[in-house]
Design a protein around this motif. Structure first.
Motif, PDB file in Angstrom:
ATOM      1  N   VAL A 131       1.394  -1.438  -0.244  1.00 56.18           N
ATOM      2  CA  VAL A 131      -0.361  -0.072   0.322  1.00 56.18           C
ATOM      3  C   VAL A 131       0.960   1.250   0.431  1.00 56.18           C
ATOM      4  O   VAL A 131       0.531   2.311  -0.801  1.00 56.18           O
ATOM      5  N   TYR A 132       1.769   1.500   0.832  1.00 48.76           N
ATOM      6  CA  TYR A 132       2.873   2.204   1.108  1.00 48.76           C
ATOM      7  C   TYR A 132       3.811   2.738   0.047  1.00 48.76           C
ATOM      8  O   TYR A 132       3.905   3.766  -0.854  1.00 48.76           O
ATOM      9  N   LEU A 133       4.023   1.639  -1.223  1.00 48.05           N
ATOM     10  CA  LEU A 133       4.939   2.092  -2.340  1.00 48.05           C
ATOM     11  C   LEU A 133       3.744   1.795  -3.515  1.00 48.05           C
ATOM     12  O   LEU A 133       4.329   2.951  -3.969  1.00 48.05           O
ATOM     13  N   ILE A 134       2.478   1.624  -3.365  1.00 46.37           N
ATOM     14  CA  ILE A 134       1.586   2.125  -4.840  1.00 46.37           C
ATOM     15  C   ILE A 134       1.274   3.610  -4.419  1.00 46.37           C
ATOM     16  O   ILE A 134       1.383   4.538  -5.172  1.00 46.37           O
ATOM     17  N   ALA A 135       0.500   3.973  -3.149  1.00 46.03           N
ATOM     18  CA  ALA A 135       0.300   5.788  -2.482  1.00 46.03           C
ATOM     19  C   ALA A 135       1.737   6.214  -2.659  1.00 46.03           C
ATOM     20  O   ALA A 135       1.556   7.789  -3.033  1.00 46.03           O
TER      21      ALA A 135
END
Length: 331
Positions: A131-135
């Motif tokens: 989630v953090y990488l995508i965001a």
């Protein structure tokens, strides 16, 4: 209001005590508080009411520890990400833990909390990282809205994969279906003891991060100016969050919205100081979970509605309100 924090924290403890008493006394077979007290202090194995009270004790204790873990994880997650919409359910962490548990059942035939817990940890950590990488993609980086959207999208994808596994294996579905909705019914001491060391470790990490979260709330540049190693601080706090989420999800299933609703509610008493937000969340989140569980026992007698469904009924309108009011700047 923030000046009376200690007094309000004492009130919160009293509210939690009332929720615990209700959890022990209310159900398909109601009992008076006097009966509950007698069962706890002068247990008579031949008394049916005493036996019922003692069967409810592990359920109440699991509600205490799981609720405290979810409240702490939600508050810390909001602080680390500076996102008021952050919650283990909304940010995809619960979905990652749930899918990992299903894969453990499907591929290795695991059963019980002692087996679930390791898969839940791996799934929760992997989902948080993804989630953090995508965001983080794009010029603006991981903004609150992008984190919420990435978490919702990942949750939808993970639950789709999970459903494919479940419909392809009746045995996996039979083992998983009662755990999936989230709840604290049917627990025993072996379940609680399996997750307790991890819950204590995660709680110790998160409760010690109050000053760090206060610094991060000012922005990364100011936090660095105050001497904080932002990357290390986020990494250590995130470790505590994943430990709490993984353990709570393994023990009680993917219960949503507790970590979203409670931290916002307690800010009325604490202000923006995470040194107070965290202990308030740790006390009031289990009170909400236990109250939801008690309500679920009596709303459709003689059946029970799992606590995870009741917390969603409470939390979903709050989530919609937060999105509509654009609270992203408040942290």
């Amino acid at each position: 209001m923030p000046g009376n924090r200690a007094a309000w924290l004492l009130v919160a403890v009293v509210v939690l005590a009332v929720a615990c008493a209700a959890s022990l006394a209310i159900g398909a077979r109601d009992m008076s508080i006097a009966t509950v007290w007698q069962a706890l202090t002068q247990f008579n194995p031949d008394d049916g009411n005493h036996a019922v009270v003692h069967t409810r004790i592990p359920r109440t204790v699991l509600g205490l520890v799981a609720g405290a873990a979810l409240g702490l994880a939600g508050a810390a997650m909001q602080g680390v990400s500076r996102n008021p919409l952050a919650d283990p359910g909304i940010m995809g962490v619960n979905a990652g833990a749930a899918l990992a548990v299903v894969m453990g059942i499907y591929l290795f035939g695991i059963s019980g909390a002692s087996g679930y817990i390791w898969f839940a940890f791996v799934g929760a950590a992997a989902a948080a990282v993804v989630v953090y990488l995508i965001a983080s993609m794009g010029r603006e980086g991981a903004t609150p809205v992008k984190l919420a959207l990435a978490g919702a999208a990942l949750s939808a994808g993970l639950y789709s994969v999970m459903n494919v596994l479940l419909v392809s294996s009746q045995d996996t579905l039979d083992r998983f279906r009662f755990w999936q909705v989230g709840g604290i019914a049917g627990s025993d001491w072996s379940v609680i003891l399996a997750g307790l060391p991890f819950l204590l470790l995660g709680a110790s990490i998160v409760l010690g991060s109050g000053r760090v979260l206060n610094s991060l709330a000012l922005g990364d540049d100011i936090a660095r100016g105050l001497g904080r190693n932002v990357t290390l601080a986020r990494g250590i706090t995130s470790l505590g969050i994943v430990t709490l989420c993984g353990a709570a999800t393994a023990l009680a299933g993917p219960i949503g919205f507790v970590g979203l609703v409670v931290p916002h509610a307690v800010r009325f008493f604490t202000g923006p100081d995470y040194r107070w937000i965290l202990p308030f969340s740790m006390v009031l989140a289990p009170a909400l979970l236990l109250a939801s569980d008690v309500l679920g026992r009596v709303v459709l007698l003689p059946s029970e509605v799992p606590a995870g469904i009741m917390t969603a009924i409470v939390g979903a309108p709050v989530f919609v309100w937060l999105v509509r009011c654009g609270k992203g700047a408040s942290l």
